[in-house]
Scaffold this active site. Sequence first.
Site, PDB file in Angstrom:
ATOM      1  N   MET A   1       0.662  -1.159  -0.242  1.00  0.00           N
ATOM      2  CA  MET A   1       0.165   0.046   0.095  1.00  0.00           C
ATOM      3  C   MET A   1       0.878   1.132   0.045  1.00  0.00           C
ATOM      4  SD  MET A   1      -3.330  -0.962   2.505  1.00  0.00           S
ATOM      5  CE  MET A   1      -1.971  -1.085   3.957  1.00  0.00           C
TER       6      MET A   1
ATOM      7  N   CYS B   1      -5.352   3.551  -1.131  1.00  0.00           N
ATOM      8  CA  CYS B   1      -5.016   1.959  -1.055  1.00  0.00           C
ATOM      9  C   CYS B   1      -5.967   1.294   0.118  1.00  0.00           C
ATOM     10  CB  CYS B   1      -3.447   1.750  -1.169  1.00  0.00           C
ATOM     11  SG  CYS B   1      -2.760   2.396  -2.403  1.00  0.00           S
TER      12      CYS B   1
ATOM     13  N   CYS C   1      15.174 -29.755 -65.236  1.00  0.00           N
ATOM     14  CA  CYS C   1      13.980 -29.629 -64.563  1.00  0.00           C
ATOM     15  C   CYS C   1      14.523 -29.336 -63.015  1.00  0.00           C
ATOM     16  CB  CYS C   1      13.307 -31.089 -64.277  1.00  0.00           C
ATOM     17  SG  CYS C   1      11.971 -30.879 -65.600  1.00  0.00           S
ATOM     18  N   CYS C   2      15.746 -30.128 -62.400  1.00  0.00           N
ATOM     19  CA  CYS C   2      16.240 -30.120 -61.226  1.00  0.00           C
ATOM     20  C   CYS C   2      17.663 -29.598 -61.276  1.00  0.00           C
ATOM     21  CB  CYS C   2      15.939 -31.178 -60.347  1.00  0.00           C
ATOM     22  SG  CYS C   2      16.285 -32.934 -61.266  1.00  0.00           S
TER      23      CYS C   2
ATOM     24  N   CYS D   1      -7.142 -14.228 -36.067  1.00  0.00           N
ATOM     25  CA  CYS D   1      -6.623 -15.444 -36.862  1.00  0.00           C
ATOM     26  C   CYS D   1      -7.100 -16.721 -36.981  1.00  0.00           C
ATOM     27  CB  CYS D   1      -5.180 -15.449 -36.203  1.00  0.00           C
ATOM     28  SG  CYS D   1      -4.261 -14.043 -35.775  1.00  0.00           S
TER      29      CYS D   1
ATOM     30  N   CYS E   1      -0.631   4.485  -0.072  1.00  0.00           N
ATOM     31  CA  CYS E   1      -1.489   5.698   0.510  1.00  0.00           C
ATOM     32  C   CYS E   1      -2.714   5.351   1.094  1.00  0.00           C
ATOM     33  CB  CYS E   1      -1.722   6.415  -0.683  1.00  0.00           C
ATOM     34  SG  CYS E   1      -2.831   5.880  -1.833  1.00  0.00           S
TER      35      CYS E   1
END
Length: 562
Positions: free
Chosen positions: A9, A14, A559-560, A142, A11
Site C-alpha cells: 500500500m 489504498c 528440371c532439377c 486469426c 497511500c
Amino acid sequence: MTQLKITGMTCDSCATHVKEALENVPGVQAAEVSYAKGSARLTIEAGTSPDALIAAVAGLGYRAALADAPAAPVPGGLLDRVKEWVGGGDNKAGHIGDGMHIAVIGSGGAAMAAALKAVEQGARVTLIERGTIGGTCVNVGCVPSKIMIRAAHIAHLRRESPFDGGMPPTPPTIQRERLLAQQQARVDELRHAKYEGILESTPAITVLHGEARFQDGRHITVRMSNGGERVVAFDRCLIATGASPAIPPIPGLKDAPYWTSTEALANDTLPERLAVIGSSVVALELAQAFARLGSQVTILARSTLFFREDPAIGEAITAAFRAEGIEVLDHTQASQVAYADGEFVLTTEHREVRADQLLVATGRAPNTRSLNLEVAGVEVNAQGAIVIDRGMRTSAPHIYAAGDCTDQPQFVYVAAAAGTRAAINMTGGDVALDLTAMPAVVFTDPQVATVGYSEAEAHHDGIETDSRLLTLDNVPRALANFDTRGFIKLVADAGSGRLIGVQAVAPGAGELIQTAALAIRSRMTVQELADQLFPYLTMVEGLKLAAQTFNKDVKQLSCCAG
C-alpha cells in the site's frame, strides 16, 4: 479479532480499497485497515476462510499474510498460492523478478506471453481483461478467419479446379450455420487450451475481469465486470490491449448495420451481394472467402489492392480475384452510405454500388483511449498507438507495452515475441525485438508473403538494389499443380549481392517465406541461396530458381538442375 500484515500500500486510498475488498468477503463483519501500520484488523464470523481474506487483498495487487502463525494449509490451496506470491515459496530463488508484482492489461498474444515469462522469472502477475480471455487472434481474428478461408478454399475446389476435365466438379451445398458451429467449436477449444486452461493452472497469475484505467504511474483502477472497483498497485505494468476495427468517417455509415470482420466471421448467413470497403489483408481475405462460399462480391479500393506493397503484388491479386468473378473497383471511394429496406447503397465517384451487406475493413485502431494514459505519462502517436522502443519501454518509467496497441506491426507473432521480451526487461533483463527480417503472410489464394525490403523501401533508405522476378510458370511444382498464378521476387543489395528482401505471390507462399527470412537473417548472398540444395517439386524451390536468375536463364536449365 483477526489481523493481517499488508505490504504494497502506498497511500490512504489504498487502505480504503483494501477495506472495501475485505468487507466484501463472506463472513467479514468489519475491517479496519491502516496504511501507516501496514495492517488490517478484522471482525469475522467463525469459520471464515483465511485463504479468502488473503486472496481478496492479493486481488488488488497487494501482499498479505496472517499476523499470527496459521495452521498448516492444505497443500495446493489458495493460501499456498498467495504465500508463493509474497515470497514464501522456495522454488524461484535466484530470479531477478522474485517478489515483483506485474500488472498486465489484456489477455491476448502479447499479454499471455508476457505473463508466463514474468512468472518464469519469479514475478507474480495480475492480468486484467475487460472482454473474452484470449484477445483478438484466437477469438475473432486469426483462428476463425483461417478456418473460414480453408472451408471456402475447399468449396472453391469442389466447384472448380485445374483437373475438372478428368474429375468433373460437384458444386457444393453451403450450410453456413454448420460451418460456423464447427469454426466456433475449434475457437472455444483453442481458447481453453491455450489461454483459459493455462491461466487456471498457473497460481502466480491472478485474473481480474474488468475495465482498466490508470490512476497514476503506479496504480490501476479496475471497474469490475461484476460490479465495484479494485485498485491494483504494481511494480511494473505491461499494456497489451490490442486493437479494434477502424471505421472511416463516411456520411451515413454509422447509421447503417454494416459488418466489421468480427460480425462477418460470427454471422451464420451468406449475403447474396456483399460490398467490401478496404484493400488490404482483412478486406481481401474475407472478400475472397465470401465469394467462394457463394456471395457476389464487390471490393471498393481507395487506391489499388495492397497499394503499400510492391505494385506487382496488387496486380497479381487483382487478376486472380477478377478471374474468380470478384469485382475489384480500383481508385474508388464511397462518399455516402445509405441503408433502407435491407439494401445498402454506396455512392462513389463512378457509380452506385448496391449490396445486401457491407463489410468495412479499413484497418485497426489501437485500444488506448479509455486507459487514461496521460496520468501515467505514457505517450501515444497521432493514431493513438503507444510509442515504444526496441525493448518495449514506453515514455513512462516502469510501464511497458506490446502488440497491436503499440506502433509495432500488427501481427500476433510479433505481439507474442514483444510480450516475452517485455517481461524479461521488466524483471531486470535488457533484450530487444529485431524486426528486420519479419515475415508477413496474407491468406488469400494465391497467398501473399513478404520479408525484408521491397525495392521502393530499399531505395527510400538509400540502398541500390538488383532485383529479379520469377513467374511461377518457371517453377516445376506450380506446373505440376496446373496453377502458375503469381511470382517470386528477390531484392538484393547491388554492391554485395546480399539478399535483403523477398516478395511472393503463390499458392503456399506462406510456407516458403520463412526460408527467405532465414536466408536474410543469415546475410546470405543470392549466389549462396542459389547454391543450396532444395527438394525437387516443392514450391520453396522457387527461391533457388529465382536466385539462379541473377546469373542464368532458368528456362534453359533441366528440371532439377543444381
